[in-house]
Design a protein around this motif. Structure first.
Motif, PDB file in Angstrom:
ATOM      1  N   GLN A   1      41.947 -34.550 -24.218  1.00 23.63           N
ATOM      2  CA  GLN A   1      40.575 -35.043 -24.222  1.00 23.63           C
ATOM      3  C   GLN A   1      40.542 -36.557 -24.429  1.00 23.63           C
ATOM      4  O   GLN A   1      39.751 -37.266 -23.800  1.00 23.63           O
ATOM      5  CB  GLN A   1      39.775 -34.326 -25.308  1.00 23.63           C
ATOM      6  CG  GLN A   1      39.548 -32.857 -25.001  1.00 23.63           C
ATOM      7  CD  GLN A   1      38.960 -32.083 -26.163  1.00 23.63           C
ATOM      8  OE1 GLN A   1      38.911 -32.572 -27.286  1.00 23.63           O
ATOM      9  NE2 GLN A   1      38.498 -30.872 -25.905  1.00 23.63           N
TER      10      GLN A   1
ATOM     11  N   LYS B   1      39.069 -38.843 -21.459  1.00 25.31           N
ATOM     12  CA  LYS B   1      37.679 -39.134 -21.788  1.00 25.31           C
ATOM     13  C   LYS B   1      37.242 -40.455 -21.160  1.00 25.31           C
ATOM     14  O   LYS B   1      37.939 -41.455 -21.236  1.00 25.31           O
ATOM     15  CB  LYS B   1      37.523 -39.208 -23.315  1.00 25.31           C
ATOM     16  CG  LYS B   1      36.094 -39.225 -23.794  1.00 25.31           C
ATOM     17  CD  LYS B   1      36.052 -39.140 -25.315  1.00 25.31           C
ATOM     18  CE  LYS B   1      34.650 -39.112 -25.857  1.00 25.31           C
ATOM     19  NZ  LYS B   1      34.625 -38.990 -27.325  1.00 25.31           N
TER      20      LYS B   1
ATOM     21  N   ASP C   1      34.705 -31.971 -28.993  1.00 21.48           N
ATOM     22  CA  ASP C   1      34.556 -33.340 -28.479  1.00 21.48           C
ATOM     23  C   ASP C   1      33.215 -33.481 -27.768  1.00 21.48           C
ATOM     24  O   ASP C   1      32.492 -32.500 -27.581  1.00 21.48           O
ATOM     25  CB  ASP C   1      35.697 -33.663 -27.515  1.00 21.48           C
ATOM     26  CG  ASP C   1      35.964 -35.163 -27.395  1.00 21.48           C
ATOM     27  OD1 ASP C   1      35.243 -35.952 -28.055  1.00 21.48           O
ATOM     28  OD2 ASP C   1      36.865 -35.548 -26.653  1.00 21.48           O
TER      29      ASP C   1
ATOM     30  N   TYR D   1      32.094 -30.326 -25.739  1.00 18.46           N
ATOM     31  CA  TYR D   1      33.271 -29.503 -25.456  1.00 18.46           C
ATOM     32  C   TYR D   1      33.545 -28.593 -26.646  1.00 18.46           C
ATOM     33  O   TYR D   1      33.465 -29.018 -27.805  1.00 18.46           O
ATOM     34  CB  TYR D   1      34.483 -30.398 -25.195  1.00 18.46           C
ATOM     35  CG  TYR D   1      34.324 -31.247 -23.955  1.00 18.46           C
ATOM     36  CD1 TYR D   1      34.775 -30.799 -22.718  1.00 18.46           C
ATOM     37  CD2 TYR D   1      33.702 -32.497 -24.018  1.00 18.46           C
ATOM     38  CE1 TYR D   1      34.621 -31.570 -21.573  1.00 18.46           C
ATOM     39  CE2 TYR D   1      33.548 -33.276 -22.880  1.00 18.46           C
ATOM     40  CZ  TYR D   1      34.005 -32.809 -21.662  1.00 18.46           C
ATOM     41  OH  TYR D   1      33.845 -33.580 -20.532  1.00 18.46           O
ATOM     42  N   THR D   2      33.857 -27.340 -26.362  1.00 22.69           N
ATOM     43  CA  THR D   2      34.126 -26.380 -27.432  1.00 22.69           C
ATOM     44  C   THR D   2      35.408 -25.617 -27.127  1.00 22.69           C
ATOM     45  O   THR D   2      35.914 -25.630 -25.998  1.00 22.69           O
ATOM     46  CB  THR D   2      32.978 -25.363 -27.588  1.00 22.69           C
ATOM     47  OG1 THR D   2      32.982 -24.469 -26.465  1.00 22.69           O
ATOM     48  CG2 THR D   2      31.637 -26.058 -27.688  1.00 22.69           C
ATOM     49  N   LYS D   3      35.879 -24.936 -28.155  1.00 22.54           N
ATOM     50  CA  LYS D   3      37.029 -24.047 -27.979  1.00 22.54           C
ATOM     51  C   LYS D   3      36.757 -22.738 -28.693  1.00 22.54           C
ATOM     52  O   LYS D   3      36.288 -22.733 -29.837  1.00 22.54           O
ATOM     53  CB  LYS D   3      38.307 -24.676 -28.533  1.00 22.54           C
ATOM     54  CG  LYS D   3      39.534 -23.790 -28.311  1.00 22.54           C
ATOM     55  CD  LYS D   3      40.807 -24.459 -28.738  1.00 22.54           C
ATOM     56  CE  LYS D   3      42.008 -23.541 -28.453  1.00 22.54           C
ATOM     57  NZ  LYS D   3      43.289 -24.158 -28.846  1.00 22.54           N
TER      58      LYS D   3
ATOM     59  N   GLN E   1      38.680 -22.963 -23.432  1.00 17.46           N
ATOM     60  CA  GLN E   1      37.894 -24.182 -23.601  1.00 17.46           C
ATOM     61  C   GLN E   1      36.631 -24.139 -22.737  1.00 17.46           C
ATOM     62  O   GLN E   1      36.660 -23.626 -21.613  1.00 17.46           O
ATOM     63  CB  GLN E   1      38.736 -25.402 -23.227  1.00 17.46           C
ATOM     64  CG  GLN E   1      39.959 -25.590 -24.104  1.00 17.46           C
ATOM     65  CD  GLN E   1      40.741 -26.810 -23.710  1.00 17.46           C
ATOM     66  OE1 GLN E   1      40.278 -27.955 -23.848  1.00 17.46           O
ATOM     67  NE2 GLN E   1      41.950 -26.596 -23.193  1.00 17.46           N
ATOM     68  N   TYR E   2      35.554 -24.712 -23.275  1.00 24.77           N
ATOM     69  CA  TYR E   2      34.262 -24.686 -22.588  1.00 24.77           C
ATOM     70  C   TYR E   2      33.610 -26.067 -22.625  1.00 24.77           C
ATOM     71  O   TYR E   2      33.926 -26.900 -23.470  1.00 24.77           O
ATOM     72  CB  TYR E   2      33.328 -23.665 -23.248  1.00 24.77           C
ATOM     73  CG  TYR E   2      33.871 -22.257 -23.213  1.00 24.77           C
ATOM     74  CD1 TYR E   2      33.532 -21.386 -22.180  1.00 24.77           C
ATOM     75  CD2 TYR E   2      34.726 -21.792 -24.206  1.00 24.77           C
ATOM     76  CE1 TYR E   2      34.034 -20.091 -22.141  1.00 24.77           C
ATOM     77  CE2 TYR E   2      35.239 -20.504 -24.171  1.00 24.77           C
ATOM     78  CZ  TYR E   2      34.894 -19.659 -23.137  1.00 24.77           C
ATOM     79  OH  TYR E   2      35.397 -18.395 -23.093  1.00 24.77           O
ATOM     80  N   ARG E   3      32.689 -26.264 -21.709  1.00 20.35           N
ATOM     81  CA  ARG E   3      31.900 -27.498 -21.670  1.00 20.35           C
ATOM     82  C   ARG E   3      30.436 -27.141 -21.497  1.00 20.35           C
ATOM     83  O   ARG E   3      30.057 -26.463 -20.528  1.00 20.35           O
ATOM     84  CB  ARG E   3      32.355 -28.398 -20.514  1.00 20.35           C
ATOM     85  CG  ARG E   3      31.610 -29.726 -20.445  1.00 20.35           C
ATOM     86  CD  ARG E   3      32.162 -30.612 -19.351  1.00 20.35           C
ATOM     87  NE  ARG E   3      31.878 -30.093 -18.031  1.00 20.35           N
ATOM     88  CZ  ARG E   3      32.323 -30.638 -16.906  1.00 20.35           C
ATOM     89  NH1 ARG E   3      33.109 -31.695 -16.951  1.00 20.35           N
ATOM     90  NH2 ARG E   3      32.015 -30.110 -15.737  1.00 20.35           N
TER      91      ARG E   3
ATOM     92  N   CYS F   1      26.823 -23.839 -19.016  1.00 21.48           N
ATOM     93  CA  CYS F   1      28.126 -23.751 -19.670  1.00 21.48           C
ATOM     94  C   CYS F   1      29.196 -23.531 -18.598  1.00 21.48           C
ATOM     95  O   CYS F   1      28.980 -22.780 -17.640  1.00 21.48           O
ATOM     96  CB  CYS F   1      28.153 -22.607 -20.679  1.00 21.48           C
ATOM     97  SG  CYS F   1      29.788 -22.257 -21.374  1.00 21.48           S
TER      98      CYS F   1
ATOM     99  N   TRP G   1      36.668 -27.044 -14.036  1.00 20.55           N
ATOM    100  CA  TRP G   1      35.522 -26.446 -14.714  1.00 20.55           C
ATOM    101  C   TRP G   1      34.784 -25.491 -13.793  1.00 20.55           C
ATOM    102  O   TRP G   1      34.386 -25.876 -12.691  1.00 20.55           O
ATOM    103  CB  TRP G   1      34.584 -27.533 -15.208  1.00 20.55           C
ATOM    104  CG  TRP G   1      35.188 -28.375 -16.300  1.00 20.55           C
ATOM    105  CD1 TRP G   1      35.652 -29.642 -16.191  1.00 20.55           C
ATOM    106  CD2 TRP G   1      35.411 -27.976 -17.653  1.00 20.55           C
ATOM    107  NE1 TRP G   1      36.156 -30.071 -17.403  1.00 20.55           N
ATOM    108  CE2 TRP G   1      36.021 -29.073 -18.317  1.00 20.55           C
ATOM    109  CE3 TRP G   1      35.153 -26.809 -18.372  1.00 20.55           C
ATOM    110  CZ2 TRP G   1      36.362 -29.034 -19.664  1.00 20.55           C
ATOM    111  CZ3 TRP G   1      35.497 -26.762 -19.708  1.00 20.55           C
ATOM    112  CH2 TRP G   1      36.097 -27.852 -20.348  1.00 20.55           C
TER     113      TRP G   1
END
Length: 309
Positions: free
Chosen positions: A172, A176, A259, A271-273, A280-282, A297, A304
């Motif tokens: 990340q 980024k 993040d 951003y998640t986990k 991992q997700y956004r 999502c 993605w």
């Protein structure tokens, strides 16, 4: 097994092959998947089999292949899943997969892969899931390929979940975008997303309790979406298509924000986990009518892909 009959998949175990039999397999133009376990399969055999244009899934466990087979397999245009276990491979052959357009999942388990060989993964365009159990790859070697944001490394005894967290954090950081952000907006968006997670978990607990898709259950879900999400049609996803996960691992109960980015003043990416699924997700959060709400999502899988809420 009659190798002259048309087949879509083959599974072989503890078997030797004649040159004629390999030629028959290579002549199966409709073959999609093939598996060799504890078979005396060599690089020359793989060279013939790799000419199959429709081949999607290949498993090679305890065979006699080397990195030369990777060169041949890279020519299979539709290959998506390659599972290699117990082979004399150090990673040199990975260079031939650099521009492969389909390879999604790669296992190089119990091989001679090391920090030098793994460097080739930095340039892969499509590859997502990588498994490297029982290799000579160190944490330092793993961190050195973090510039490839699409790689998802499966943890093992040597590369632990804590190491994976460090790797993903470095991914990340390296990928980024260097953008300005508004701290107040970020805090507000995080609060909204975490609140949505809590409310949806509560809804799933209630759904699990009544175990019936009633109008009341649908309306409760709609109310959560109305509060936290942008009002729009979501075909195939909640809230109109009712579905729920059972405990203890509800849809969002293991999600942690890792993040953020703010590409524009009215758009935030969180951003998640999922610490249970190791996924991992956004989440896209948009500001409309001076109010932040969740839009969509996506999950990470060689890029993605839309996941729905």
């Amino acid at each position: 097994m009659d190798l002259t009959k048309k087949a879509r998949t083959y599974q072989f175990e503890n078997r030797e092959f004649t040159t004629q039999e390999i030629d028959l397999i290579a002549g199966q133009s409709g073959l999609v998947g093939i598996s060799f376990k504890n078979c005396q399969i060599s690089d020359s055999d793989i060279e013939k089999i790799s000419t199959l244009k429709k081949l999607v899934n290949v498993t090679l466990e305890n065979t006699e292949i080397t990195d030369l087979s990777l060169k041949y397999l890279s020519k299979a245009p539709n290959l998506q899943y390659l599972f290699i276990t117990k082979a004399m491979i150090n990673g040199e052959g990975l260079s031939y997969f650099k521009d492969h357009k389909k390879l999604n999942t790669l296992w190089l388990v119990d091989t001679n892969l090391d920090d030098e060989g793994i460097q080739f993964l930095k340039d892969f365009k499509k590859l997502g899931i990588v498994r490297i159990d029982k290799t000579n790859v160190t944490l330092s070697g793993l961190m050195s390929i973090a510039s490839n944001k699409k790689l998802q490394i499966v943890p093992n005894d040597k590369i632990t979940k804590e190491h994976i967290k460090l790797f993903e954090s470095e991914q990340q950081k390296l990928n980024k975008k260097k953008l300005e952000y508004n701290q107040v907006d970020i805090v507000e968006c995080k609060l909204i997303l975490n609140s949505f997670f809590t409310e949806m978990t509560n809804w799933e607990k209630y759904a699990e309790k009544i175990d019936d898709f009633t109008d009341e259950l649908t309306n409760k879900c709609l109310a959560v979406f109305k509060t936290y999400c942008i009002d729009k049609e979501r075909k195939g996803f909640r809230p109109m298509w009712s579905s729920y996960s059972s405990g203890p691992n509800y849809t969002y109960s293991n999600q942690k924000i890792t993040d953020f980015e703010q590409p524009t003043k009215n758009k935030v990416l969180l951003y998640t986990k999922d610490e249970y699924l190791n996924s991992q997700y956004r989440f896209i959060i948009l500001k409309k009518d001076n109010e932040w709400k969740i839009d969509e999502c996506y999950y990470l899988d060689s890029g993605w892909k839309k996941n729905g809420l």
